[in-house]
Design a protein around this motif. Structure first.
Motif, PDB file in Angstrom:
ATOM      1  N   ALA A   8      21.683  46.261 -90.230  1.00  0.00           N
ATOM      2  CA  ALA A   8      22.280  44.971 -90.588  1.00  0.00           C
ATOM      3  C   ALA A   8      23.121  44.466 -89.417  1.00  0.00           C
ATOM      4  O   ALA A   8      23.984  45.183 -88.893  1.00  0.00           O
ATOM      5  N   GLY A   9      22.887  43.213 -89.003  1.00  0.00           N
ATOM      6  CA  GLY A   9      23.510  42.691 -87.787  1.00  0.00           C
ATOM      7  C   GLY A   9      24.794  41.921 -88.016  1.00  0.00           C
ATOM      8  O   GLY A   9      25.322  41.838 -89.136  1.00  0.00           O
ATOM      9  N   ASN A  10      25.277  41.325 -86.914  1.00  0.00           N
ATOM     10  CA  ASN A  10      26.547  40.601 -86.935  1.00  0.00           C
ATOM     11  C   ASN A  10      26.569  39.430 -87.906  1.00  0.00           C
ATOM     12  O   ASN A  10      27.640  38.991 -88.329  1.00  0.00           O
ATOM     13  N   GLU A  11      25.379  38.937 -88.276  1.00  0.00           N
ATOM     14  CA  GLU A  11      25.341  37.780 -89.165  1.00  0.00           C
ATOM     15  C   GLU A  11      25.927  38.083 -90.538  1.00  0.00           C
ATOM     16  O   GLU A  11      26.228  37.169 -91.315  1.00  0.00           O
ATOM     17  N   TYR A  12      26.090  39.360 -90.847  1.00  0.00           N
ATOM     18  CA  TYR A  12      26.627  39.730 -92.161  1.00  0.00           C
ATOM     19  C   TYR A  12      28.129  40.029 -92.138  1.00  0.00           C
ATOM     20  O   TYR A  12      28.706  40.366 -93.173  1.00  0.00           O
ATOM     21  N   GLN A  13      28.764  39.911 -90.982  1.00  0.00           N
ATOM     22  CA  GLN A  13      30.205  40.158 -90.925  1.00  0.00           C
ATOM     23  C   GLN A  13      30.946  39.171 -91.827  1.00  0.00           C
ATOM     24  O   GLN A  13      30.655  37.980 -91.838  1.00  0.00           O
ATOM     25  N   ASN A  14      31.895  39.707 -92.574  1.00  0.00           N
ATOM     26  CA  ASN A  14      32.738  38.920 -93.478  1.00  0.00           C
ATOM     27  C   ASN A  14      32.001  38.345 -94.684  1.00  0.00           C
ATOM     28  O   ASN A  14      32.608  37.650 -95.505  1.00  0.00           O
ATOM     29  N   ASP A  15      30.672  38.607 -94.807  1.00  0.00           N
ATOM     30  CA  ASP A  15      29.958  38.148 -96.002  1.00  0.00           C
ATOM     31  C   ASP A  15      30.430  38.934 -97.215  1.00  0.00           C
ATOM     32  O   ASP A  15      30.853  40.087 -97.112  1.00  0.00           O
ATOM     33  N   SER A  16      30.369  38.285 -98.381  1.00  0.00           N
ATOM     34  CA  SER A  16      30.877  38.921 -99.589  1.00  0.00           C
ATOM     35  C   SER A  16      30.086  38.451-100.800  1.00  0.00           C
ATOM     36  O   SER A  16      29.652  37.303-100.865  1.00  0.00           O
ATOM     37  N   THR A  17      29.892  39.364-101.746  1.00  0.00           N
ATOM     38  CA  THR A  17      29.308  38.942-103.017  1.00  0.00           C
ATOM     39  C   THR A  17      30.368  38.224-103.842  1.00  0.00           C
ATOM     40  O   THR A  17      30.060  37.375-104.664  1.00  0.00           O
ATOM     41  N   SER A  18      31.623  38.581-103.617  1.00  0.00           N
ATOM     42  CA  SER A  18      32.780  37.920-104.225  1.00  0.00           C
ATOM     43  C   SER A  18      34.027  38.681-103.810  1.00  0.00           C
ATOM     44  O   SER A  18      33.960  39.858-103.457  1.00  0.00           O
ATOM     45  N   THR A  19      35.163  38.039-103.853  1.00  0.00           N
ATOM     46  CA  THR A  19      36.417  38.713-103.519  1.00  0.00           C
ATOM     47  C   THR A  19      37.192  39.123-104.760  1.00  0.00           C
ATOM     48  O   THR A  19      38.254  39.713-104.665  1.00  0.00           O
ATOM     49  N   THR A  20      36.674  38.822-105.942  1.00  0.00           N
ATOM     50  CA  THR A  20      37.339  39.202-107.191  1.00  0.00           C
ATOM     51  C   THR A  20      36.373  39.972-108.064  1.00  0.00           C
ATOM     52  O   THR A  20      35.152  39.787-107.995  1.00  0.00           O
ATOM     53  N   ALA A  21      36.909  40.841-108.902  1.00  0.00           N
ATOM     54  CA  ALA A  21      36.058  41.645-109.783  1.00  0.00           C
ATOM     55  C   ALA A  21      35.281  40.762-110.754  1.00  0.00           C
ATOM     56  O   ALA A  21      34.105  40.999-111.036  1.00  0.00           O
ATOM     57  N   ASP A  22      35.927  39.736-111.286  1.00  0.00           N
ATOM     58  CA  ASP A  22      35.273  38.866-112.260  1.00  0.00           C
ATOM     59  C   ASP A  22      34.120  38.092-111.639  1.00  0.00           C
ATOM     60  O   ASP A  22      33.134  37.779-112.310  1.00  0.00           O
ATOM     61  N   GLY A  23      34.245  37.765-110.380  1.00  0.00           N
ATOM     62  CA  GLY A  23      33.184  36.998-109.725  1.00  0.00           C
ATOM     63  C   GLY A  23      32.192  37.857-108.990  1.00  0.00           C
ATOM     64  O   GLY A  23      31.307  37.352-108.308  1.00  0.00           O
ATOM     65  N   GLY A  24      32.336  39.174-109.098  1.00  0.00           N
ATOM     66  CA  GLY A  24      31.484  40.083-108.345  1.00  0.00           C
ATOM     67  C   GLY A  24      30.049  40.119-108.846  1.00  0.00           C
ATOM     68  O   GLY A  24      29.696  39.556-109.883  1.00  0.00           O
ATOM     69  N   PHE A  25      29.240  40.821-108.085  1.00  0.00           N
ATOM     70  CA  PHE A  25      27.829  40.954-108.416  1.00  0.00           C
ATOM     71  C   PHE A  25      27.657  41.787-109.681  1.00  0.00           C
ATOM     72  O   PHE A  25      28.243  42.858-109.807  1.00  0.00           O
ATOM     73  N   ASP A  26      26.865  41.300-110.624  1.00  0.00           N
ATOM     74  CA  ASP A  26      26.632  41.981-111.892  1.00  0.00           C
ATOM     75  C   ASP A  26      25.138  42.246-112.048  1.00  0.00           C
ATOM     76  O   ASP A  26      24.341  41.312-112.198  1.00  0.00           O
ATOM     77  N   LEU A  27      24.754  43.513-112.023  1.00  0.00           N
ATOM     78  CA  LEU A  27      23.338  43.889-112.129  1.00  0.00           C
ATOM     79  C   LEU A  27      22.726  43.408-113.434  1.00  0.00           C
ATOM     80  O   LEU A  27      21.536  43.097-113.500  1.00  0.00           O
ATOM     81  N   ASN A  28      23.537  43.320-114.496  1.00  0.00           N
ATOM     82  CA  ASN A  28      23.037  42.861-115.798  1.00  0.00           C
ATOM     83  C   ASN A  28      22.486  41.442-115.736  1.00  0.00           C
ATOM     84  O   ASN A  28      21.672  41.045-116.580  1.00  0.00           O
ATOM     85  N   ASN A  29      22.950  40.672-114.767  1.00  0.00           N
ATOM     86  CA  ASN A  29      22.526  39.276-114.680  1.00  0.00           C
ATOM     87  C   ASN A  29      21.158  39.094-114.048  1.00  0.00           C
ATOM     88  O   ASN A  29      20.597  37.999-114.104  1.00  0.00           O
ATOM     89  N   ILE A  30      20.625  40.150-113.429  1.00  0.00           N
ATOM     90  CA  ILE A  30      19.312  40.000-112.806  1.00  0.00           C
ATOM     91  C   ILE A  30      18.247  40.943-113.362  1.00  0.00           C
ATOM     92  O   ILE A  30      17.058  40.724-113.155  1.00  0.00           O
ATOM     93  N   VAL A  31      18.652  42.001-114.060  1.00  0.00           N
ATOM     94  CA  VAL A  31      17.656  42.894-114.654  1.00  0.00           C
ATOM     95  C   VAL A  31      18.033  43.205-116.092  1.00  0.00           C
ATOM     96  O   VAL A  31      19.199  43.112-116.476  1.00  0.00           O
ATOM     97  N   GLU A  32      17.031  43.564-116.879  1.00  0.00           N
ATOM     98  CA  GLU A  32      17.272  44.005-118.249  1.00  0.00           C
ATOM     99  C   GLU A  32      16.319  45.142-118.587  1.00  0.00           C
ATOM    100  O   GLU A  32      15.211  45.221-118.042  1.00  0.00           O
ATOM    101  N   LEU A  33      16.767  46.031-119.465  1.00  0.00           N
ATOM    102  CA  LEU A  33      15.968  47.175-119.857  1.00  0.00           C
ATOM    103  C   LEU A  33      14.990  46.773-120.956  1.00  0.00           C
ATOM    104  O   LEU A  33      15.372  46.123-121.922  1.00  0.00           O
ATOM    105  N   GLN A  34      13.732  47.164-120.785  1.00  0.00           N
ATOM    106  CA  GLN A  34      12.701  46.855-121.778  1.00  0.00           C
ATOM    107  C   GLN A  34      11.982  48.139-122.151  1.00  0.00           C
ATOM    108  O   GLN A  34      11.777  49.020-121.313  1.00  0.00           O
TER     109      GLN A  34
END
Length: 249
Positions: free
Chosen positions: A209-235
């Protein structure tokens, strides 16, 4: 003379008809099918099965945490060389150079900060004695089932996915890379009724992963963070279903 012949013909026809309708065939009937107890058919009670499945995170009693630290092993990272001294892991240990580095399997605090190429975040927290962690699939059905993680394709899922890929992170399930943008489902195999199955789920920031990802973030707060439940579901479905829907597709 002709009248006698005609009359004799008519009487002959009547006699033949009378003989034809006088045939009899033997018939009979049985009082019931079966030769079981008391000569009767055994009664059978039928209850159809049901499918009930759950997915839980095994954190081995670390109730405050559901994610732990590792190195990005799928891009060649090793604990000896690449364990981070900077990530806010709960547990750190000094190396040969007296630098404190994150311990593999340590819980991580949220928001997770100061990640770098070579870091990985793993779902679940291992036990103090190496007990297995991860996503635990529980088959609470009374049927054997097959399971899969279905990748959602709605706008909310795409927005959530952008948080992950935009920051350079890659998802692996049971050590297989999952291209969430081009994968519809991830096969999790067959689980017997009443049984459990552990699934390894991890996000890695590859060493390349290169310099283009420096300082990138999925979110800076827990509430706004990445949630796996929002993209996959168990079937789940009965294991002999040729497809996944009720109609076998």
């Amino acid at each position: 003379m002709k009248r006698k012949k005609v009359l004799a013909g008519i009487l002959g026809a009547v006699m033949v008809a009378g003989v034809a309708t006088s045939f009899a065939y033997f018939t009979g009937k049985n009082d019931g099918i079966g030769d079981g107890a008391n000569g009767k058919l055994q009664k059978i009670q039928i209850t159809n099965g049901n499918v009930v499945v759950k997915a839980e995170v095994d954190n081995n009693g670390a109730d405050e945490f559901q994610w732990s630290y590792d190195v990005a092993k799928h891009s060649g990272a090793t604990a000896e060389r690449d364990a981070s001294p900077d990530i806010n892991a709960v547990k750190k240990a000094k190396d040969a150079n007296d630098i404190e580095r994150a311990v593999i399997g340590s819980p991580v605090k949220t928001p997770v900060q100061f990640t770098r190429p070579g870091d990985a975040l793993v779902l679940g927290v291992p036990g103090e004695n190496g007990e297995e962690a991860g996503l635990v699939l529980k088959n609470e059905s009374n049927l054997t089932v097959k399971m899969q993680l279905v990748v959602k394709n709605d706008e909310a899922a795409k927005a959530e996915l952008a948080k992950l890929t935009g920051a350079g992170w890659v998802l692996y399930v049971n050590d297989v890379e999952v291209d969430l943008e081009n994968t519809s489902a991830v096969d999790l195999g067959i689980v017997a009724k009443g049984a459990e199955k552990n699934v390894d789920v991890r996000f890695e920031l590859p060493l390349k992963a290169g310099n283009e990802y420096q300082n990138d973030s999925t979110s800076t707060t827990a509430d706004g963070g990445f949630d796996l439940n929002n993209i996959v579901e168990l079937q789940a479905t009965q294991e002999n279903n040729p497809g996944w829907a009720e109609d076998g597709k």
